[in-house]
Design an enzyme around this catalytic site. Structure first.
Site, PDB file in Angstrom:
ATOM      1  CD  GLU A  63      -2.525   1.677   0.174  1.00 55.24           C
ATOM      2  OE1 GLU A  63      -2.320   2.813  -0.315  1.00 55.24           O
ATOM      3  OE2 GLU A  63      -3.343   0.852  -0.296  1.00 55.24           O
ATOM      4  N   GLY A 115      -6.975   0.533   3.423  1.00 53.51           N
ATOM      5  CA  GLY A 115      -8.398   0.683   3.135  1.00 53.51           C
ATOM      6  C   GLY A 115      -8.725   1.296   1.791  1.00 53.51           C
ATOM      7  N   GLY A 138     -22.727  15.942 -12.900  1.00 51.98           N
ATOM      8  CA  GLY A 138     -22.886  14.492 -12.904  1.00 51.98           C
ATOM      9  C   GLY A 138     -24.013  14.049 -11.985  1.00 51.98           C
ATOM     10  CB  ILE A 164     -20.091  10.009  -6.745  1.00 52.02           C
ATOM     11  CG1 ILE A 164     -19.446   8.632  -6.549  1.00 52.02           C
ATOM     12  CG2 ILE A 164     -19.273  11.079  -6.014  1.00 52.02           C
ATOM     13  CD1 ILE A 164     -18.067   8.498  -7.177  1.00 52.02           C
ATOM     14  CD  GLU A 218     -26.257  12.663 -16.043  1.00 54.18           C
ATOM     15  OE1 GLU A 218     -26.004  11.968 -17.048  1.00 54.18           O
ATOM     16  OE2 GLU A 218     -25.476  12.744 -15.071  1.00 54.18           O
ATOM     17  CB  VAL A 233     -20.680  20.571 -18.209  1.00 57.78           C
ATOM     18  CG1 VAL A 233     -19.603  21.507 -17.663  1.00 57.78           C
ATOM     19  CG2 VAL A 233     -21.801  20.399 -17.189  1.00 57.78           C
ATOM     20  CG  HIS A 259     -47.233  -6.644  10.187  1.00 62.68           C
ATOM     21  ND1 HIS A 259     -47.348  -5.775   9.116  1.00 62.68           N
ATOM     22  CD2 HIS A 259     -48.078  -6.190  11.144  1.00 62.68           C
ATOM     23  CE1 HIS A 259     -48.243  -4.850   9.412  1.00 62.68           C
ATOM     24  NE2 HIS A 259     -48.706  -5.072  10.652  1.00 62.68           N
TER      25      HIS A 259
END
Length: 468
Positions: A33, A39, A182, A186, A205, A239, A446
Site C-alpha cells: 500500500e 483501506g 454528474g 456519487i 447531468e 457542460v 410485520h
C-alpha cells in the site's frame, strides 16, 4: 529477499479481502500500500466517510424538518461542520485501524510504499515518505490498485473550489450554493449531503435521466423525492466549462434546446465517474496487456495475459463497486488455492445512499425490452406500508420483474427506506433462482420494510398484493 506465494498491490476492499482470503487458505501473503493508511479509496475518501456524512446530515435534516411532527421541539438548532467532519474522520480511523488489526491477525506482511514490477515475479517497493527501497519475489500477484476520479479535460480542477469527491468530503463550512456536474451515484449522494444542510444545490447531468445505468424508474423517483429537499436538476445539459473567480465558480452548459446556461456556486463538484488507476506500477516490465479506458485485460479467471498475475476491482471491466472488488478478491484467492469459485455479475447490486435509498439488481426493465424477453411486473409503493407510515418514509417503491412463463425473478429495483439492506433479499432470492411466487410464500415479519418485497412479488404473481 523475502519470498511470497501471493502479493497483493492495493489495500482497498478488493485488495485487503483478497489478502485475507489468501492467508486463510494457507498462502504466504504480502500486501503493498503506497499510502500510510490501509483501506484504499473506499475507507479513506469514499464509501465510509461519505456514509458518515450522509448519516450526520440526515439527522440534522430530520431535526430541522420532521422532529416537530414527532412531538420533538428544538431551539437554536445549528450545524457544527468542524465537529461533523471530526466525527467522520473518527469513523474513518476506526475502520482503517480495523484493517491493520485484520492484517496482523491473519499474519499478512504489510509493505508501505509504491509497488512496481521489476519483472513478472519480482516487485520493487519504494517508500513514499522516503527510506530504503526493497524488492520481493512472489509466485503470484493480484493487482487491486483501484481508481481515481475522472477529470474533464476542459475543466481545470484547483481542488479548492472546483473539486472532486475527495475534497467534497472535507469542506469545513456550509456552502450557500453548490453545483454538481454528474447525476450518478456519487453526484447525488454529495448533492444530498449539502442540500440537507441548507445549500442551494444544482445537479447538471449530460443524459436525460439520473443514475442512467440503473432502471429508469429509480432515476425518475429520485428526481421527484430529492427535489423535495430543494435540489434542482438540469438534465440533458452538456457542460462546456467551469471557471473560478475568487470564491465563486461559474459553470457553463448547453441545454437540450441549444441554449447557453450559466450556474454559479461557491463550489463545483465534478462527479462524472472514475478511471482505473495503474500509474507507477510499471506493468510493461511484466508484459501485462491493457484494454480500452486504461483497464487491465483479464480472462474469465481474472488472470492477465501473464500467468500468475491477476487483476481485480476498478482496474478491470465491470462496475466500479467495492463489493464487486471484494467478490473478485475472494474469487482469485480461491482459484489460486485450486478451488472452483463463481461470480454471477448480474447479481452484483448497485446502491445509491441518498434518503430515500435506492438499489437495483439483475435486469432492468429497459434491458428486458431490448432483449425482447417476455416479463411481468409487480410494484408496491411504500406509501401502502404500515412500517413506512410509522416512520414517515412514504416515498419509493419495490418493483419486481419476473419471467412471464416461469415466474423466475429477473430483476428487482427499489427506492425507499433501508433499501441498501433490503436489496440483499433480492440478491439471495435470485442467486437461488427463486420465483416471485417463492418469495410471496415466505413469511415476512410485520411491520417491516421488507414486507414491500413480498407484496411486490404478490403483485407480480396474478396481481394479488394484499395491502394495495
Amino acid at each position: 529477499m523475502n519470498q511470497y506465494d501471493v502479493t497483493v498491490i492495493g489495500s482497498g476492499p478488493g485488495g485487503y479481502v483478497a489478502a485475507i482470503r489468501c492467508a486463510q487458505l494457507g498462502l504466504k501473503t504480502a500486501l503493498i500500500e503506497k499510502y500510510d493508511t490501509l483501506g484504499g479509496t473506499c475507507l479513506n475518501v469514499g464509501c465510509i466517510p461519505s456514509k458518515a456524512l450522509l448519516d450526520s446530515t440526515e439527522h440534522y435534516h430530520n431535526a430541522h424538518s420532521t422532529f416537530k411532527e414527532h412531538g420533538i421541539e428544538l431551539s437554536d438548532l445549528r450545524v457544527n461542520m468542524p465537529q461533523m467532519n471530526d466525527r467522520k474522520n473518527g469513523v474513518v480511523k476506526a475502520n482503517t485501524d480495523g484493517i491493520v488489526y485484520l492484517m496482523k491477525k491473519n499474519k499478512i506482511d504489510v509493505l508501505h510504499g509504491l509497488g512496481s514490477f521489476v519483472d513478472k515475479t519480482h516487485i520493487k517497493i519504494v517508500p513514499t515518505g522516503g527510506g530504503e527501497e526493497q524488492q520481493i519475489e512472489t509466485k503470484n500477484v493480484i493487482i487491486a490498485s483501484g481508481s481515481k476520479p475522472t477529470v474533464l479535460p476542459f475543466i481545470s480542477q484547483d481542488k479548492e473550489r472546483i473539486i472532486t469527491s475527495t475534497e467534497a468530503l472535507n469542506i469545513r463550512e456550509v456552502p450557500k450554493s453548490f453545483v454538481v456536474i454528474g447525476g450518478g451515484v456519487i453526484g447525488l449522494e454529495m448533492a444530498s449531503i449539502y442540500a440537507r444542510l441548507g445549500s442551494e444545490v444544482t445537479v447538471i447531468e449530460y443524459t436525460d435521466a439520473l443514475v442512467p445505468t440503473m432502471d429508469s424508474s429509480i432515476g425518475k423517483e429520485l428526481k421527484r423525492v430529492l427535489g423535495k429537499i430543494g435540489i434542482k436538476f438540469l438534465l440533458g445539459h452538456k457542460v462546456t466549462g467551469a471557471t473560478r473567480a475568487g470564491d465563486t465558480v461559474t459553470v457553463t452548459a448547453t441545454s437540450p434546446k441549444g441554449e447557453q446556461v450559466q450556474v454559479q456556486g461557491d463550489y463545483c463538484l465534478v462527479a462524472v465517474g472514475r478511471s482505473p488507476y495503474t500509474a507507477g506500477l510499471n506493468l510493461e516490465a511484466a508484459g501485462i496487456e491493457m484494454e480500452e479506458r486504461g483497464r487491465i485485460k483479464v480472462d474469465e479467471h481474472l488472470q492477465t495475459n501473464v500467468p500468475g498475475i491477476y487483476a481485480i476491482g476498478d482496474v478491470v471491466r465491470g462496475a466500479m463497486l467495492a463489493h464487486k472488488a471484494e467478490e473478485e478478491g475472494v474469487f482469485v484467492a480461491e482459484t489460486l488455492a485450486g478451488q472452483k469459485p463463481h461470480i454471477n455479475y448480474l447479481l452484483i447490486p448497485g446502491v445509491v445512499y441518498t434518503w430515500p435509498e435506492a438499489a437495483g439488481v439483475g435486469y432492468t426493465e429497459e434491458q428486458l425490452k431490448e432483449e425482447g424477453r417476455a416479463y411481468k411486473t409487480g410494484n408496491f409503493p411504500f406509501r401502502a406500508s404500515g412500517r413506512a407510515r410509522a416512520s414517515g418514509d412514504l416515498d419509493g417503491f419495490v418493483k419486481v420483474l419476473a419471467d412471464k412463463t416461469t415466474d423466475e425473478i429477473l430483476g428487482v429495483h427499489m427506492v425507499g427506506p433501508r433499501i441498501a439492506d433490503l436489496i440483499a433479499e433480492a440478491v439471495t432470492a435470485m442467486e437461488f433462482r427463486a420465483s416471485a411466487e417463492d418469495v410471496a410464500r415466505m413469511s415476512h415479519a410485520h411491520p417491516t420494510y421488507a414486507e414491500a418485497m413480498k407484496e411486490a412479488c404478490l403483485a407480480a404473481t396474478e396481481n394479488r398484493a394484499i395491502h394495495m
